[in-house]
Design a protein around this motif. Structure first.
Motif, short mmCIF file in Angstrom:
data_model
loop_
_atom_site.label_atom_id
_atom_site.label_comp_id
_atom_site.label_asym_id
_atom_site.label_seq_id
_atom_site.Cartn_x
_atom_site.Cartn_y
_atom_site.Cartn_z
N GLU A 526 2.75 -0.05 -7.41
CA GLU A 526 3.69 -1.16 -7.39
C GLU A 526 5.11 -0.70 -7.05
O GLU A 526 5.78 -1.30 -6.21
N ALA A 527 5.57 0.34 -7.71
CA ALA A 527 6.96 0.76 -7.55
C ALA A 527 7.13 2.02 -6.73
O ALA A 527 8.25 2.43 -6.43
N GLY A 528 6.01 2.69 -6.35
CA GLY A 528 6.11 3.91 -5.58
C GLY A 528 6.27 5.14 -6.45
O GLY A 528 6.65 5.07 -7.62
N GLY A 529 5.97 6.28 -5.88
CA GLY A 529 6.06 7.53 -6.62
C GLY A 529 4.83 7.78 -7.47
O GLY A 529 3.84 7.03 -7.43
N PHE A 530 4.91 8.84 -8.28
CA PHE A 530 3.75 9.30 -9.04
C PHE A 530 4.14 9.55 -10.49
O PHE A 530 5.18 10.13 -10.79
N PHE A 531 3.27 9.11 -11.38
CA PHE A 531 3.44 9.41 -12.80
C PHE A 531 3.06 10.86 -13.07
O PHE A 531 2.28 11.47 -12.33
N GLU A 580 6.77 7.98 1.78
CA GLU A 580 7.92 7.10 1.91
C GLU A 580 8.13 6.29 0.63
O GLU A 580 9.27 6.10 0.18
N GLY A 581 7.03 5.82 0.03
CA GLY A 581 7.15 5.08 -1.23
C GLY A 581 7.77 5.91 -2.33
O GLY A 581 8.54 5.40 -3.17
N THR A 582 7.48 7.20 -2.33
CA THR A 582 8.08 8.10 -3.33
C THR A 582 9.58 8.23 -3.10
O THR A 582 10.38 8.19 -4.05
N LEU A 583 9.97 8.39 -1.85
CA LEU A 583 11.40 8.49 -1.55
C LEU A 583 12.13 7.20 -1.90
O LEU A 583 13.26 7.24 -2.43
N ARG A 584 11.50 6.07 -1.65
CA ARG A 584 12.15 4.80 -2.00
C ARG A 584 12.24 4.63 -3.51
O ARG A 584 13.24 4.11 -4.03
N ALA A 585 11.20 5.08 -4.23
CA ALA A 585 11.24 4.99 -5.70
C ALA A 585 12.36 5.83 -6.27
O ALA A 585 12.97 5.47 -7.28
N ALA A 586 12.64 6.96 -5.62
CA ALA A 586 13.67 7.88 -6.13
C ALA A 586 15.04 7.64 -5.51
O ALA A 586 16.01 8.29 -5.90
N TRP A 587 15.15 6.71 -4.55
CA TRP A 587 16.33 6.63 -3.70
C TRP A 587 17.63 6.42 -4.48
O TRP A 587 18.64 7.08 -4.21
N ASN A 588 17.60 5.52 -5.45
CA ASN A 588 18.84 5.27 -6.20
C ASN A 588 19.30 6.53 -6.93
O ASN A 588 20.49 6.86 -6.93
N GLY A 589 18.36 7.25 -7.53
CA GLY A 589 18.72 8.50 -8.21
C GLY A 589 19.17 9.56 -7.23
O GLY A 589 20.12 10.32 -7.52
N ILE A 590 18.52 9.64 -6.08
CA ILE A 590 18.91 10.64 -5.07
C ILE A 590 20.34 10.40 -4.63
O ILE A 590 21.15 11.33 -4.50
N ARG A 591 20.70 9.14 -4.39
CA ARG A 591 22.07 8.84 -3.94
C ARG A 591 23.11 9.12 -5.02
O ARG A 591 24.21 9.57 -4.73
N GLU A 592 22.73 8.86 -6.28
CA GLU A 592 23.70 9.06 -7.37
C GLU A 592 23.89 10.54 -7.68
O GLU A 592 25.01 10.96 -8.00
N ALA A 593 22.82 11.34 -7.62
CA ALA A 593 22.92 12.76 -7.98
C ALA A 593 22.04 13.59 -7.05
O ALA A 593 21.02 14.13 -7.45
N PRO A 594 22.42 13.70 -5.77
CA PRO A 594 21.57 14.42 -4.83
C PRO A 594 21.32 15.87 -5.23
O PRO A 594 20.22 16.41 -5.02
N TYR A 595 22.33 16.50 -5.81
CA TYR A 595 22.26 17.90 -6.24
C TYR A 595 21.09 18.13 -7.21
O TYR A 595 20.51 19.22 -7.24
#
Length: 692
Positions: A526-531, A580-595
């Protein structure tokens, strides 16, 4: 005459070396499981959950001070159901309760982790780490704390339902909400580069201040960024200098074992001089390929030597019978941290010739003040050139004497009482070591590294792969615990690296079986990425979906990398969509703290600039010649498979890569492929330019 221990508890039937260390405590420890949890519910006694690992120094300290003390044990046994967990066997529990510690206390956790749980639903209501037997360092005495916690629970148990709901909601919110229809772009790659430079410690290398960790993912990101900038024509020399300086200073310092190879966990100072002396398999598995890559990227033989000595350490000291790799070496021996690794000046002088001692004394500054509790721990203070000038000898002679001194000291050290070894075999950490040995073996021309990687893979496939599912841990012939996301994807990634060293029938099929199991049991459709845990895993208070890199790379980041590479290689759109779904699931976090998302940044980089794949088909020496040419230059975005002409049925698009003549090359970038190349000269020209 041997004597039976005065106490035994239920940990005696476990395989974990950490749990077995506590099997004869007077504390009535139990392993995590339904029996202990049911007892706590039935008696309405809170659970004392203690999480640690065998090489943990402060875990040992708390054990000696409190868990081996009969008076303390009597308090714990009366007030609680006491459960011990090895965080390396049960990283699911560790992730959950470390997160809970952060939410409850507002600060990071660590080990030993000490958490008190509501027996009815296992929600934590108090958490801490190390507590002393007597009050000190602003911490209460452990038994006093335990009495207060039990008293509080007795008075407030009925109030915990609201607390459990609030904590559950807070933990759920930590799983990222997916980005909408936003375009994924390269801005976080540039932001991460800026953040790394901001955090860079320019005097000694590394990132931040003491305690300093090696952060191999950061170094890999800098090397990849430098390469990408070079390809674009605006070479970022600073990125390379930051990586090179850090790699050099770590390897010259005490973080690296100057006599026996291999890296310790972290440095307690800014100079990389004195480490926390435990050696973890995963740190070395992650640093090994970075040093090999740096050697290829820069041509600096020093990095090649460090990579070689790290791999040699792993083969010499960490292999289990059958070919798997064990987990860790303790920091302590003979009851002292670092005792195995440190020296007196007199010990060194007695072992070496005067000429050897003169070189070693100058390089390691044995004529200065002791650097570790009245003893000397080897740290390179002077280059060979400086030492040669100081002693009035040529550099070749200085090097000869220094290597002779190192060997004599190493042989003498080997006769000491060795640090304890945690000899369980973990699938995830072995996946990392398979990848590291395969990459270093290929780049350094080390056949022994490649053979060890293959043997470790065969060990896991034979001993921990059961009916299409992986198990996480093996010891003494027993494979246990349902595997986690990291186990599957680290191992699949290791196989892909091993296949680039040499093709073996069945290895790619195994990697695909691992990936299919991940998609079937771990994916959030549903939301992308992996548990982190599978859909049929034991039900716990939270099902985390970790995106951040910690001591290990993010399982989601490695999953996305593997899926992208396999998706393009095989033409499998399901894999590309899941990445791609994994990257979209993480995208907000990636933009906030890419490091903090370097593994996912590598996946993002390869999503935006798809990996260049080279599939070679051919025979014998011709195939090997083409493969060596394709892998000569540092190019982290290139995947090369040299598949013998006689290889059996191949999956997906690989089935269309048919052999022709002595050798043929199929070159693709993402989904765009060039015409096959059938001459060595044409292949060389293709490698020099963009073939798409």
């Amino acid at each position: 005459m041997s004597h039976a221990p005065a106490h035994s508890n239920r940990l005696a039937a476990e395989t974990s070396p950490y749990l077995l260390q506590h099997a004869h405590n007077p504390v009535a420890w139990q392993p995590w499981g339904e029996e202990a949890l049911a007892l706590a519910r039935a008696e309405n006694r809170p659970i004392l959950l203690s999480i640690g690992y065998s090489a943990c120094h402060w875990c040992h300290v708390m054990a000696h001070e409190s868990f081996e003390d009969p008076e303390t044990a009597a308090v714990l046994n009366r007030l609680f159901v006491n459960i011990k967990v090895d965080r390396e066997e049960r990283p699911d529990l560790d992730k959950i309760y470390q997160t809970a510690h952060q939410l409850l206390t507002g600060r990071g956790g660590g080990w030993p982790l000490t958490v008190f749980l509501d027996p009815r639903d296992h929600t934590p209501f108090f958490a801490g780490t190390y507590f002393p037997r007597e009050p000190r360092h602003g911490l209460p005495a452990f038994t006093d704390l335990c009495r207060r916690v039990a008293e509080w629970y007795g008075e407030h148990a009925d109030d915990l339902a609201g607390h459990a709901w609030a904590l559950g909601e807070a933990m759920t919110r930590l799983n990222p909400a997916p980005a909408g229809g936003e375009i994924l772009d390269g801005a976080p790659l540039e932001d991460a580069r800026a953040q790394l430079e901001s955090a860079f410690e320019s005097r000694h290398g590394g990132f931040g201040q003491a305690p300093k960790f090696p952060h191999p993912d950061n170094l890999n990101r800098l090397l990849r960024h430098w390469h990408a900038s070079r390809v674009r024509g605006n070479e970022d020399e600073t990125a390379l200098k930051m990586a090179a300086m850090t790699l050099t200073r770590m390897a010259m310092g005490g973080l690296f074992d100057q006599l026996g190879g291999g890296f310790c966990r972290y440095s307690v100072d800014n100079e990389w001089m004195i480490p926390h002396f435990e050696k973890m398999l995963y740190d070395n598995a992650l640093l090994l390929p970075v040093y090999a890559d740096a050697a290829q990227a820069t041509g600096n033989g020093f990095y090649a030597r460090i990579a070689a000595e790290t791999g040699e350490w792993a083969l010499r000291e960490m292999r289990a019978p059958g070919g798997g790799f064990t987990s860790a070496l303790d920091a302590d021996s003979e009851g002292e941290e670092g005792r195995f690794y440190t020296w007196t000046r007199e010990e060194v002088e007695a072992l070496l010739s005067p000429g050897e001692f003169a070189v070693a004394a100058h390089r390691f500054r044995l004529d200065g003040e002791p650097n570790f509790e009245g003893r000397w721990y080897p740290h390179v203070f002077h280059s060979l050139a400086e030492t040669a000038r100081r002693l009035g000898i040529d550099e070749t002679e200085a090097a000869r004497r220094f290597e002779a001194a190192r060997e004599r000291l190493f042989q003498a050290r080997g006769k000491r009482v060795r640090p304890g070894r945690d000899d369980k075999v973990l699938s995830a950490w072995n996946g990392l070591m398979i990848r590291g040995l395969a990459r270093a073996g290929r780049l350094l021309g080390r056949e022994d590294f490649l053979q060890a990687a293959e043997q470790a893979l065969d060990f896991l496939r034979t001993g921990l792969w059961r009916e299409g599912r992986l198990l996480a841990s093996w010891k003494d012939g027993r494979a246990r615990h349902a595997a986690y996301l990291d186990d599957y994807v680290f191992l699949a990634d290791g196989i892909l690296e091993l296949l680039q060293a040499r093709w073996r029938e069945g290895d790619l099929e195994f990697a695909l079986e691992l990936v299919e199991a991940v998609l079937a049991h771990f994916e959030d459709r549903e939301a992308g990425g992996f548990f982190f845990t599978a859909d049929d895993h034991e039900r716990l208070i939270h099902r985390p979906k970790p995106m951040l890199d910690e001591a290990l790379p993010s399982g989601n980041g490695i999953a996305a990398q593997v899926l992208l590479r396999l998706g393009h290689l095989l033409g499998e759109t399901r894999y590309l969509d899941a990445a791609e779904g994994t990257l979209r699931a993480a995208w907000n976090g990636i933009r906030e703290a890419p490091y903090a998302h370097t593994s996912l940044l590598t996946a993002l980089e390869e999503y935006l600039d798809p990996p260049r794949s080279v599939v070679l088909r051919g025979h014998g020496e011709a195939l090997a010649r083409w493969q060596a040419l394709a892998q000569k230059a540092y190019d982290p975005g290139r995947m090369v498979l040299a598949i013998p002409a006689e290889a059996g049925a191949l999956p997906g698009l690989l089935a269309e890569r048919r052999p022709r003549g002595e050798a043929i090359a199929y070159l693709c970038t993402g989904t765009a492929c060039a015409a096959p190349v059938t001459t060595l000269a044409g292949f060389e020209r293709a490698l020099e330019g963009k073939w798409d």
